[in-house]
Design an enzyme around this catalytic site. Structure first.
Site, PDB file in Angstrom:
ATOM      1  N   ARG A  40       0.812  -1.274  -0.039  1.00 38.66           N
ATOM      2  CA  ARG A  40      -0.074   0.048  -0.067  1.00 38.66           C
ATOM      3  C   ARG A  40       0.848   1.438  -0.058  1.00 38.66           C
ATOM      4  NH1 ARG A  40      -4.956  -2.330   3.715  1.00 38.66           N
ATOM      5  NH2 ARG A  40      -6.247  -3.037   2.047  1.00 38.66           N
ATOM      6  N   LYS A 202     -20.979 -15.887   0.168  1.00 40.11           N
ATOM      7  CA  LYS A 202     -22.305 -15.514   0.096  1.00 40.11           C
ATOM      8  C   LYS A 202     -23.030 -14.703  -0.987  1.00 40.11           C
ATOM      9  CE  LYS A 202     -22.322 -15.250   5.366  1.00 40.11           C
ATOM     10  NZ  LYS A 202     -22.402 -13.864   6.293  1.00 40.11           N
ATOM     11  N   GLY A 361     -10.462  -7.638  -2.880  1.00 43.16           N
ATOM     12  CA  GLY A 361     -10.805  -8.819  -2.088  1.00 43.16           C
ATOM     13  C   GLY A 361      -9.956 -10.050  -2.125  1.00 43.16           C
ATOM     14  N   GLY A 384     -14.030  -3.616   0.227  1.00 42.29           N
ATOM     15  CA  GLY A 384     -15.201  -3.240   0.396  1.00 42.29           C
ATOM     16  C   GLY A 384     -15.576  -2.146  -0.582  1.00 42.29           C
TER      17      GLY A 384
END
Ligand code: AMP
Length: 405
Positions: A40, A202, A361, A384
């Protein structure tokens, strides 16, 4: 609409507050905190280089961890200042105060091209509350505000959104610009055929993304545990695979929409199944592949896609002009269940004709572990934030920056 970027702004001699994503992993070693992955920090180097070339006085701010408004040594950004200095080959000053007189004095003393990093914004509870007084204190440090923290742009916090109200000139950095170009423009105006691969645990987490991409994609490939909720919705046996029975209606609605829109919607035709699975220990009992078209027997759990599915999906991916991938095809953290996910990574990387986008992700980890990260067009830095952006949500950290005139 394109946003104002640092390329567009006159920055010479101006105090430029840059929100970056320095939420890097740290390990304690002999009482000191050591950065274990500096990706990062490296990713901000192009923005910092351009800002220095433009003569900006650079004030970097970021959050680290979840200190809940309390100062602590474990979540201090001090080690980041040291690493940034090494990576950029430029001295980096550090302010132990995020806002207030100390930070203001240090910001005011900066010369053109010099760099100051402020302490963790989340040492102030006001940060996550988007408190206007705290935002104004941040704003007071600078003449210009730049948001280059895509990974935090889905949060309306003081340093990601609120501060913009207190600074006249605003723009985005080069990292944010690339995110918007690939996750935004390249997806919204995708070259066709546009193949989307979605996986993960999910349906409930991904349904908004599925719905949004059904308006744009030609083909959607569904892997991971999500596929078993779709299989359940179609009346198939799924054994003890991870499913969300309350999402069956949602899954059926997505299938209907795909049909109505003429989107090819492919579920796995074969699976790798096991009887025992311990995620915590990362162990599985000996598994086997189902035959193409067969259902999952009672007592067995689907943990990866099978070889026939890999073959079919590889062919789909090979014909695409745009590929977007979010979410693993199986429990890729466990070696025995990772083959399908790695095969997808290879297939995406092998299509050099297409714009290939890894949408954040776990698929980012998969692409890196498969060793093909340098063979795809773009890897999103957001988790996210990437998902929310692909859903079509307006990200507060982006919305607070003006469009180009
Ligand atoms: P997500 O964060 O929704 O992208 O989900 C990623 C997680 O989904 C990873 O931790 C995978 O291990 C998990 N996953 C993928 N496929 C399966 C599966 N068949 N059964 C259980 N978990 C899965």
């Amino acid at each position: 609409m394109a946003k104002v970027t640092i390329r567009d702004l006159e920055l010479n001699g101006l105090r430029t507050l840059v929100r970056v994503d320095y939420n890097v992993p740290l390990d304690e070693k002999d009482g000191a905190y050591v950065i274990t992955d500096d990706t990062r920090i490296r990713e901000t180097l192009p923005t910092i280089k351009l800002l220095r070339e433009k003569g900006a006085r650079i004030i970097l701010c970021a959050h680290m961890g979840r200190p809940k408004g309390k100062k602590n040594v474990k979540e201090s950004l001090a080690p980041v200042a040291v690493r940034l200095a090494e990576l950029s080959g430029t001295p980096v000053q550090f302010s132990e105060e995020t806002v207030g007189p100390v930070a203001e004095a240090k910001a005011a003393a900066l010369k053109d091209g010099e760099i100051l990093l402020l302490e963790n914004t989340r040492f102030h509870a006001e940060e996550e509350k988007n408190d206007p007084v705290f935002a104004a204190q941040l704003g007071k440090l600078a003449d210009v505000y730049i948001n280059d923290a895509f990974g935090a742009a889905h949060r309306a916090h003081a340093s990601t959104e609120g501060v913009a109200k207190f600074v006249k000139e605003k723009g985005i950095g080069l990292l944010m610009e690339r995110e918007l170009k690939f996750l935004g423009d390249a997806v919204a105006h995708a070259q066709k055929p546009f193949v989307v691969i979605l996986g993960g645990a999910k349906v409930s987490d991904k349904i908004k993304v599925i719905d949004s991409l059904l308006d744009k994609a030609d083909t959607i490939l569904i892997g991971g545990a999500m596929a078993y909720t779709f299989a359940l919705a179609l009346g198939k046996k799924v054994g003890k695979s991870l499913v969300e029975p309350d999402q069956v209606g949602t899954a059926l609605a997505a299938l209907d929409k795909a049909k109505a829109k003429g989107v090819k919607f492919l579920l796995p035709v074969d699976n790798y199944i096991v009887e025992e699975f311990d995620f915590a220990k990362k162990t599985v009992s000996p598994g086997r592949y189902t035959n193409p078209g067969d259902q999952i027997p009672d007592g067995w759990e689907g943990v990866d896609i099978g070889p026939e599915t890999v073959k079919l999906w590889t062919a789909e991916i090979a014909t695409a002009k745009t590929v977007l991938w979010n979410g693993p095809a199986g429990v890729f953290e466990v070696k025995e269940c990772a083959k399908g996910t790695f095969a997808i990574a290879e297939a995406v990387a092998a299509n050099r004709e297409a714009v290939t986008i890894i949408g954040g992700g776990d698929s980012v980890k998969a692409v890196k572990r498969a060793g093909v990260a340098d063979k795809v067009s773009f890897i999103s830095t957001g988790g996210g934030a990437s998902l929310e952006f692909l859903e079509g949500a307006v990200l507060p950290g982006v919305a607070c920056i003006p469009d180009k005139a």
